[in-house]
Design a protein around this motif. Structure first.
Motif, PDB file in Angstrom:
ATOM      1  N   LEU A 105     -52.695  33.230  42.984  1.00 43.99           N
ATOM      2  CA  LEU A 105     -53.627  34.217  43.515  1.00 43.99           C
ATOM      3  C   LEU A 105     -55.084  33.824  43.292  1.00 43.99           C
ATOM      4  O   LEU A 105     -55.981  34.517  43.780  1.00 43.99           O
ATOM      5  N   ASN A 106     -55.311  32.719  42.593  1.00 38.69           N
ATOM      6  CA  ASN A 106     -56.683  32.200  42.450  1.00 38.69           C
ATOM      7  C   ASN A 106     -56.858  30.887  43.211  1.00 38.69           C
ATOM      8  O   ASN A 106     -57.841  30.188  43.026  1.00 38.69           O
ATOM      9  N   MET A 107     -55.907  30.548  44.064  1.00 42.51           N
ATOM     10  CA  MET A 107     -55.973  29.276  44.787  1.00 42.51           C
ATOM     11  C   MET A 107     -57.239  29.168  45.631  1.00 42.51           C
ATOM     12  O   MET A 107     -57.951  28.168  45.569  1.00 42.51           O
ATOM     13  N   ALA A 108     -57.532  30.174  46.432  1.00 44.73           N
ATOM     14  CA  ALA A 108     -58.706  30.116  47.305  1.00 44.73           C
ATOM     15  C   ALA A 108     -59.982  29.920  46.497  1.00 44.73           C
ATOM     16  O   ALA A 108     -60.800  29.049  46.798  1.00 44.73           O
ATOM     17  N   GLU A 109     -60.136  30.720  45.460  1.00 49.63           N
ATOM     18  CA  GLU A 109     -61.350  30.623  44.645  1.00 49.63           C
ATOM     19  C   GLU A 109     -61.507  29.237  44.036  1.00 49.63           C
ATOM     20  O   GLU A 109     -62.581  28.637  44.085  1.00 49.63           O
ATOM     21  N   ARG A 110     -60.434  28.707  43.466  1.00 54.76           N
ATOM     22  CA  ARG A 110     -60.521  27.399  42.817  1.00 54.76           C
ATOM     23  C   ARG A 110     -60.783  26.274  43.816  1.00 54.76           C
ATOM     24  O   ARG A 110     -61.584  25.372  43.542  1.00 54.76           O
ATOM     25  N   LEU A 111     -60.138  26.320  44.974  1.00 50.48           N
ATOM     26  CA  LEU A 111     -60.326  25.256  45.960  1.00 50.48           C
ATOM     27  C   LEU A 111     -61.723  25.300  46.571  1.00 50.48           C
ATOM     28  O   LEU A 111     -62.385  24.259  46.694  1.00 50.48           O
ATOM     29  N   VAL A 112     -62.182  26.486  46.939  1.00 48.53           N
ATOM     30  CA  VAL A 112     -63.518  26.603  47.531  1.00 48.53           C
ATOM     31  C   VAL A 112     -64.587  26.206  46.516  1.00 48.53           C
ATOM     32  O   VAL A 112     -65.540  25.481  46.842  1.00 48.53           O
ATOM     33  N   THR A 113     -64.435  26.638  45.281  1.00 40.88           N
ATOM     34  CA  THR A 113     -65.395  26.273  44.235  1.00 40.88           C
ATOM     35  C   THR A 113     -65.456  24.762  44.054  1.00 40.88           C
ATOM     36  O   THR A 113     -66.542  24.178  43.939  1.00 40.88           O
ATOM     37  N   ALA A 114     -64.298  24.109  44.052  1.00 43.18           N
ATOM     38  CA  ALA A 114     -64.263  22.647  43.883  1.00 43.18           C
ATOM     39  C   ALA A 114     -64.899  21.935  45.073  1.00 43.18           C
ATOM     40  O   ALA A 114     -65.644  20.963  44.899  1.00 43.18           O
ATOM     41  N   ALA A 115     -64.614  22.408  46.278  1.00 41.28           N
ATOM     42  CA  ALA A 115     -65.210  21.784  47.463  1.00 41.28           C
ATOM     43  C   ALA A 115     -66.724  21.915  47.441  1.00 41.28           C
ATOM     44  O   ALA A 115     -67.455  20.946  47.697  1.00 41.28           O
ATOM     45  N   ARG A 116     -67.204  23.100  47.107  1.00 41.35           N
ATOM     46  CA  ARG A 116     -68.658  23.301  47.035  1.00 41.35           C
ATOM     47  C   ARG A 116     -69.291  22.410  45.974  1.00 41.35           C
ATOM     48  O   ARG A 116     -70.343  21.804  46.205  1.00 41.35           O
TER      49      ARG A 116
END
Length: 192
Positions: A105-116
């Motif tokens: 449930l934190n996949m989106a947050e972690r992936l977007v944060t890493a990409a940024r």
């Protein structure tokens, strides 16, 4: 996170190894595609389903058909979702296949944060056993380059669509378990 994040369930495959429409297989009281869609919906501003009309209807969301192209493969669904996300004003698109019912449930947050943080246009989920390239965050701006590759008759490997994208380590292998066969389905169904 501030920017608008959209999500898409990828469900355009033929379920050949499963032997039936796995997206609609009852997974502890709900179709598998609904389980994945609910987990994505909890992390995004809006969701869509790529390639599965009944799943989109059950989730009450947009249905995204694969575009006409001289190639086939999983990136066609990602491309359709990127195009939808652009039209919806999304800053990021998060994708997951319809057979991954335990995505974090934190996949989106972690992936977007890493990409940024990497100033990249995508980020991919990884576990100790390997990469899960369709569990990813994408800049919808990648649609232009991807569409040009399809028009030229090329379908790159998923990872090659964003070669500079970081991989984000998730330690829980089960979180990205995917169901390809009836044996997988029976093995994973009672776990959580």
């Amino acid at each position: 996170m501030g920017a608008r994040i959209l999500a898409a369930v990828l469900a355009g495959g033929g379920s050949r190894r499963f032997g039936a429409d796995k997206a609609m297989a009852d997974f502890d009281g709900a179709p598998l595609i609904v389980r994945v869609g609910e987990r994505l919906r909890a992390q995004a501003d809006a969701i869509a389903v790529c390639g599965h009309e009944q799943g989109a209807a059950l989730l009450g969301c947009a249905l995204l058909p694969d575009p006409e192209a001289p190639v086939c493969g999983p990136l066609l669904g990602v491309f359709a979702a990127m195009s939808w996300a652009l039209g919806e004003g999304g800053a990021w698109l998060v994708t997951a296949p319809c057979d991954t019912p335990f995505i974090p449930l934190n996949m989106a947050e972690r992936l977007v944060t890493a990409a940024r943080a990497a100033h990249a246009q995508a980020a991919f989920a990884q576990t100790p056993s390997g990469l899960h390239p369709l569990c990813a965050a994408w800049s919808p701006q990648l649609a232009t380059a991807l569409g040009a590759q399809f028009a030229a008759g090329a379908h790159p490997q998923v990872r090659a669509a964003a070669p500079d994208a970081p991989c984000v380590m998730f330690e829980d292998e089960d979180a990205f378990a995917n169901i390809n066969t009836l044996e997988d389905f029976e093995r994973l169904r009672p776990r959580r």
